[in-house]
Scaffold this active site. Structure first.
Site, PDB file in Angstrom:
ATOM      1  NE  ARG A  47      83.453  41.221  45.665  1.00  0.00           N
ATOM      2  CZ  ARG A  47      83.873  42.491  45.597  1.00  0.00           C
ATOM      3  NH1 ARG A  47      82.994  43.481  45.516  1.00  0.00           N
ATOM      4  NH2 ARG A  47      85.160  42.772  45.612  1.00  0.00           N
ATOM      5  CE1 TYR A  99      61.396  28.804  52.818  1.00  0.00           C
ATOM      6  CE2 TYR A  99      62.951  30.635  52.715  1.00  0.00           C
ATOM      7  CZ  TYR A  99      62.693  29.277  52.736  1.00  0.00           C
ATOM      8  OH  TYR A  99      63.736  28.391  52.663  1.00  0.00           O
ATOM      9  CG  ASP A 171      59.344  35.988  47.941  1.00  0.00           C
ATOM     10  OD1 ASP A 171      59.260  35.527  46.789  1.00  0.00           O
ATOM     11  OD2 ASP A 171      59.846  35.352  48.888  1.00  0.00           O
ATOM     12  CE  LYS A 196      62.075  27.207  46.569  1.00  0.00           C
ATOM     13  NZ  LYS A 196      63.144  28.102  47.020  1.00  0.00           N
TER      14      LYS A 196
END
Length: 381
Positions: A47, A99, A171, A196
């Protein structure tokens, strides 16, 4: 300093093994050995860091001309981490055409926990200026919006925000660092849904943040390590591999998109096309020409009132009806009922997202085949 296309292929690769392997190994280990108690080690628990993840984070930082990169398990995890820079009582100016998942995060999760948001049209610099308050700490927006592809100026917004000592979070999923580098234009934090274009193959989910300064890097790392939504090593390797061909894919996406736009412009059943370079007299075109080297592979179009968008997309045979974008395969969706269904209809219509709006993520297939598929679907409505 090597050039961008070389960085895509060769960036972020530590020489960390004695095998001569040209690619970074996939380190499937949740924990790492200490040579002895009290040793200062680079990796101790996955992590907190993993060599495979570090490699793709490093290459993304290099591509964005940033300080550090941070890989997350999804684009939404990256957005959440970026907005976690702010605390209850802080005011954030946010784009009014964002979004749907970001809309839900802001309204259903962050507002009830004490963060204050004002939605503005980020194309209107005067509206952005007017939205600042004494407690404004940041501006969050998409330079090219989804799904209407409205273009906002990173340069102008960053200038205004920094005059108020506010952070600029961008973004930039639609453009990628191949087409635009927001940090070079004044942004402080750039993020991507790496699911994407960066990944490019619809085979994993990921998010990426790149920070401009060491101070922001420390803050984002603290969020990443504390909340823990990190990218696993297998997916980090897939992302690294996808990035190596980003330039080739983006060029083909844009080339195909331009051919499809030419077809749509001649189709009498299409009432409007949304793509930044369609209207060369528009402010969208001026900004994208000044601040980016292309407009990407997503376009949207409205079919004329009375025509059935559902019947149109259901008639497509080659183009796949699915959410997401930026993949090798072409994907189509109806935003009102798919990617933006979380947004209440009055808000959605105010944003300009009509039921007749169709978004097309143009893939890497032969453009003639895509046009033929669109044409036969139009014949069904």
């Amino acid at each position: 300093m090597v050039k961008f296309n070389t960085l895509l292929v060769r960036g972020g690769k530590p020489n960390d093994n004695s095998t001569g392997a040209v690619n970074v190994p996939i380190y499937n280990s949740s924990t790492f050995r200490y040579p002895k108690l009290g040793s200062d080690v680079k990796w101790d628990y996955e992590r907190s860091g993993n060599p495979t993840r570090d490699a793709v984070e490093d290459v993304c930082a290099e591509l964005e001309n940033g300080d550090r990169g941070f890989a997350f398990s999804s684009g939404m995890a990256a957005i959440h981490a970026a907005l976690a820079l702010f605390k209850p009582g802080d005011h954030i100016i946010i784009g009014d055409n964002i979004y749907g998942g970001t809309f839900r995060l802001v309204n259903d999760f962050l507002k009830p926990r004490g963060l204050e948001f004002t939605e503005v049209d980020t194309q209107d610099i005067d509206a952005v200026k007017a939205a600042f308050k004494p407690n404004t700490k940041g501006v969050y927006f998409e330079p090219v919006t989804n799904p209407l592809l409205k273009v906002s100026s990173v340069k102008q917004i960053a200038k205004v925000a920094h005059e108020h000592d506010a952070l600029v979070v961008v973004d930039n999923t639609f453009l990628t660092p191949y087409l635009q580098k927001p940090l070079d234009l004044g942004a402080d934090v750039v993020l991507h849904s790496a699911t994407k274009y960066l990944g490019g193959h619809s085979d994993f989910t990921a998010g990426m943040i790149v920070t401009k300064t060491p101070e922001l890097s420390d803050r984002i790392y603290a969020v990443q390590n504390t909340i823990g939504a990190v990218l696993a090593p297998q997916e980090a390797n897939l992302l690294r591999r996808g990035i190596q061909t980003l330039n080739l894919r983006m060029d083909r996406h844009i080339q195909n998109a331009q051919k499809i736009i030419a077809y749509l412009e001649s189709n009498p059943k299409v009432s409007r096309i949304y793509y930044p370079t369609v209207d060369k007299s528009s402010n969208d075109y001026k900004i994208i020409s000044d601040e980016a080297k292309g407009a990407g592979g997503v376009l949207s179009f409205e079919i004329k009132d009375g025509l059935d968008a559902a019947k149109f997309v259901n008639s497509l045979k080659l183009i796949i009806l699915a959410v997401s974008l930026g993949a090798a395969e072409s994907l189509v969706e109806v935003p009102a009922f798919m990617s933006h269904f979380e947004i209440p209809k009055p808000e959605r219509l105010k944003m300009g997202i009509k039921d007749e709006l169709i978004r097309l993520s143009v893939g890497l297939e032969d453009a003639d085949d895509l046009i033929a598929d669109l044409d036969q679907a139009f014949q069904q409505i």
